[in-house]
Scaffold this active site. Structure first.
Site, PDB file in Angstrom:
ATOM      1  N   LYS A  10       0.868  -1.192   0.000  1.00 20.79           N
ATOM      2  CA  LYS A  10       0.000   0.000   0.000  1.00 20.79           C
ATOM      3  C   LYS A  10       0.892   1.224   0.000  1.00 20.79           C
ATOM      4  CE  LYS A  10      -0.191   2.063   3.440  1.00 20.79           C
ATOM      5  NZ  LYS A  10      -0.097   2.738   4.736  1.00 20.79           N
ATOM      6  N   PRO A  89       9.039  -5.617   3.504  1.00 18.17           N
ATOM      7  CA  PRO A  89       9.591  -5.297   4.825  1.00 18.17           C
ATOM      8  C   PRO A  89       8.473  -4.919   5.792  1.00 18.17           C
ATOM      9  CG  PRO A  89      10.102  -3.558   3.221  1.00 18.17           C
ATOM     10  CD  PRO A  89       9.466  -4.669   2.462  1.00 18.17           C
ATOM     11  N   ALA A  92       7.036  -0.654   7.817  1.00 12.85           N
ATOM     12  CA  ALA A  92       7.653   0.013   6.670  1.00 12.85           C
ATOM     13  C   ALA A  92       6.772   1.063   6.015  1.00 12.85           C
ATOM     14  CB  ALA A  92       8.064  -1.039   5.633  1.00 12.85           C
ATOM     15  N   GLY A  93       5.543   1.252   6.519  1.00 13.39           N
ATOM     16  CA  GLY A  93       4.668   2.282   5.940  1.00 13.39           C
ATOM     17  C   GLY A  93       3.999   1.862   4.647  1.00 13.39           C
ATOM     18  N   ILE A  94       4.037   0.556   4.335  1.00 11.74           N
ATOM     19  CA  ILE A  94       3.434   0.089   3.072  1.00 11.74           C
ATOM     20  C   ILE A  94       2.395  -1.006   3.311  1.00 11.74           C
ATOM     21  CG2 ILE A  94       5.304   0.824   1.556  1.00 11.74           C
ATOM     22  CD1 ILE A  94       6.452  -2.002   1.677  1.00 11.74           C
ATOM     23  N   GLY A  96       1.973  -3.868   4.938  1.00  7.08           N
ATOM     24  CA  GLY A  96       2.413  -5.113   5.560  1.00  7.08           C
ATOM     25  C   GLY A  96       1.281  -5.970   6.083  1.00  7.08           C
ATOM     26  N   SER A  98      -1.510  -5.259   7.484  1.00  6.76           N
ATOM     27  CA  SER A  98      -2.876  -4.849   7.110  1.00  6.76           C
ATOM     28  C   SER A  98      -3.253  -5.414   5.749  1.00  6.76           C
ATOM     29  CB  SER A  98      -2.986  -3.322   7.033  1.00  6.76           C
ATOM     30  OG  SER A  98      -2.619  -2.744   8.243  1.00  6.76           O
ATOM     31  N   SER A  99      -2.302  -5.383   4.799  1.00  6.41           N
ATOM     32  CA  SER A  99      -2.597  -5.896   3.457  1.00  6.41           C
ATOM     33  C   SER A  99      -2.741  -7.413   3.485  1.00  6.41           C
ATOM     34  CB  SER A  99      -1.501  -5.470   2.476  1.00  6.41           C
ATOM     35  OG  SER A  99      -1.912  -5.693   1.152  1.00  6.41           O
ATOM     36  N   ASP A 120      -5.808   0.721   8.551  1.00  7.67           N
ATOM     37  CA  ASP A 120      -5.433   0.586   7.141  1.00  7.67           C
ATOM     38  C   ASP A 120      -6.100  -0.601   6.453  1.00  7.67           C
ATOM     39  OD1 ASP A 120      -3.857   2.762   6.683  1.00  7.67           O
ATOM     40  OD2 ASP A 120      -1.953   1.718   7.027  1.00  7.67           O
TER      41      ASP A 120
HETATM   42  O1  C5P Z   1      -5.092   0.900  13.478  1.00  5.00           O
HETATM   43  P1  C5P Z   1      -3.664   0.465  13.556  1.00  5.00           P
HETATM   44  O2  C5P Z   1      -3.422  -0.563  14.622  1.00  5.00           O
HETATM   45  O3  C5P Z   1      -3.101   0.056  12.242  1.00  5.00           O
HETATM   46  O4  C5P Z   1      -2.846   1.765  13.964  1.00  5.00           O
HETATM   47  C1  C5P Z   1      -1.595   1.686  14.573  1.00  5.00           C
HETATM   48  C2  C5P Z   1      -1.352   2.940  15.396  1.00  5.00           C
HETATM   49  O5  C5P Z   1      -1.208   4.064  14.530  1.00  5.00           O
HETATM   50  C3  C5P Z   1      -2.492   3.305  16.325  1.00  5.00           C
HETATM   51  O6  C5P Z   1      -2.352   2.690  17.557  1.00  5.00           O
HETATM   52  C4  C5P Z   1      -2.330   4.814  16.439  1.00  5.00           C
HETATM   53  O7  C5P Z   1      -1.305   5.122  17.351  1.00  5.00           O
HETATM   54  C5  C5P Z   1      -1.827   5.206  15.073  1.00  5.00           C
HETATM   55  N1  C5P Z   1      -2.886   5.685  14.170  1.00  5.00           N
HETATM   56  C6  C5P Z   1      -3.479   6.904  14.397  1.00  5.00           C
HETATM   57  N2  C5P Z   1      -4.447   7.355  13.533  1.00  5.00           N
HETATM   58  C7  C5P Z   1      -4.827   6.624  12.467  1.00  5.00           C
HETATM   59  C8  C5P Z   1      -4.230   5.362  12.225  1.00  5.00           C
HETATM   60  C9  C5P Z   1      -3.261   4.922  13.099  1.00  5.00           C
HETATM   61  O8  C5P Z   1      -3.145   7.607  15.355  1.00  5.00           O
HETATM   62  N3  C5P Z   1      -5.762   7.095  11.653  1.00  5.00           N
END
Ligand code: C5P
Length: 268
Positions: A10, A89, A92-94, A96, A98-99, A120
């Protein structure tokens, strides 16, 4: 019988943080596309749930209920063996995990958006170009958008998303401008993206200064039209005009930085 699913990387082409909710989650306005590089999953039904992990990034991936793939299977009513080939990885902001979870939900024909598994997951379940708002659950398809050529680069540092949000000082930034976003050429998309941002880029650079080196290397490529970080990093992308440009740019970076993960790809 075994069946297969693909979990694409992503990429947040723009990521604006526009506010924060009472529960701490941040309000986002993001343009998201998906790469033709990603993880793969193979499913076989069985009496018990089991996960095995292979691939270049298998190390450290849990094979129990902590794995989002396991939780997605429970949510979607799948029980059996899943082999996960981890090509992306992590941290990594892509996308992982979640996908991967979204691929399970799609594969099982799950009707919901999977938001309970992570912010995500809904966009990853859609797996095509979207504008993403709310905390990730408000999706608008960017239909008619052209595919884009890109190079992805990750310098090998794992980043915890909450650390980056904590380092973000300005939380009420402007939304993405341009309505309607109906572009049909890559040039139009790139021109639009030039005016957008990733608000997590600066805080992520403070957490992992190597991101600055990645962006500098990408911006120095003669083929680069736009370079930016995806998600909360550390992966960055550069947009290019052609597949050949992306391939040769990827070669240049990989030769200069053999320790970095570098992939030419197509985003759609
Ligand atoms: O929802 P997820 O577990 O993927 O998000 C990881 C962390 O990223 C959350 O615990 C939160 O700290 C932060 N986050 C956020 N706002 C979002 C998505 C994620 O603050 N819209």
């Amino acid at each position: 019988m075994t069946s297969e699913a693909f979990a694409p990387a992503k990429i947040n082409l723009a990521l604006h943080v526009t506010g924060q909710r009472g529960d701490g989650y941040h309000l986002l306005d993001s343009i998201v596309m998906f790469a033709d590089v990603g993880d793969r999953l193979w499913f076989s039904s069985a009496k018990d749930m089991a996960i095995s992990v292979t691939g270049p990034f298998a190390d450290g991936v849990p094979v129990d209920r902590r794995n989002l793939v396991w939780q997605a299977s429970e949510l979607a009513g799948f029980c059996g063996t899943i082999r996960l080939e981890k090509n992306l990885p992590h941290g990594a902001g892509i996308g992982g995990g979640s996908s991967d979870a979204a691929a399970v939900l799609r594969h099982c024909g799950y009707a919901g958006d999977g938001a309970a598994l992570g912010a995500d997951v809904p966009v990853c379940k859609a797996a095509k170009a979207q504008r993403m708002q709310g905390i990730g659950e408000v999706l608008t398809p960017l239909s008619g958008w052209p595919a884009l050529h890109a190079v992805l680069v990750n310098p090998g540092v794992e980043i915890a998303t909450p650390d980056v949000f904590k380092a973000l000082t300005q939380k009420d930034n402007p939304e993405i401008s341009a309505d309607p976003m109906d572009f049909s050429t890559a040039e139009e998309v790139v021109a639009f993206l030039q005016d957008q941002r990733n608000d997590l880029e600066a805080p992520a650079q403070s957490v992992a200064p190597v991101i600055t080196s990645v962006l500098t290397a990408l911006k120095a490529l003669p083929q680069c039209r736009l370079a930016r970080m995806s998600g909360s990093g550390a992966t960055c992308f550069a947009l290019m005009d052609t597949a050949q440009d992306a391939a040769s740019a990827a070669q240049t970076i990989a030769a200069a930085r053999p320790e970095w993960w570098v992939r030419p790809c197509v985003l759609s």
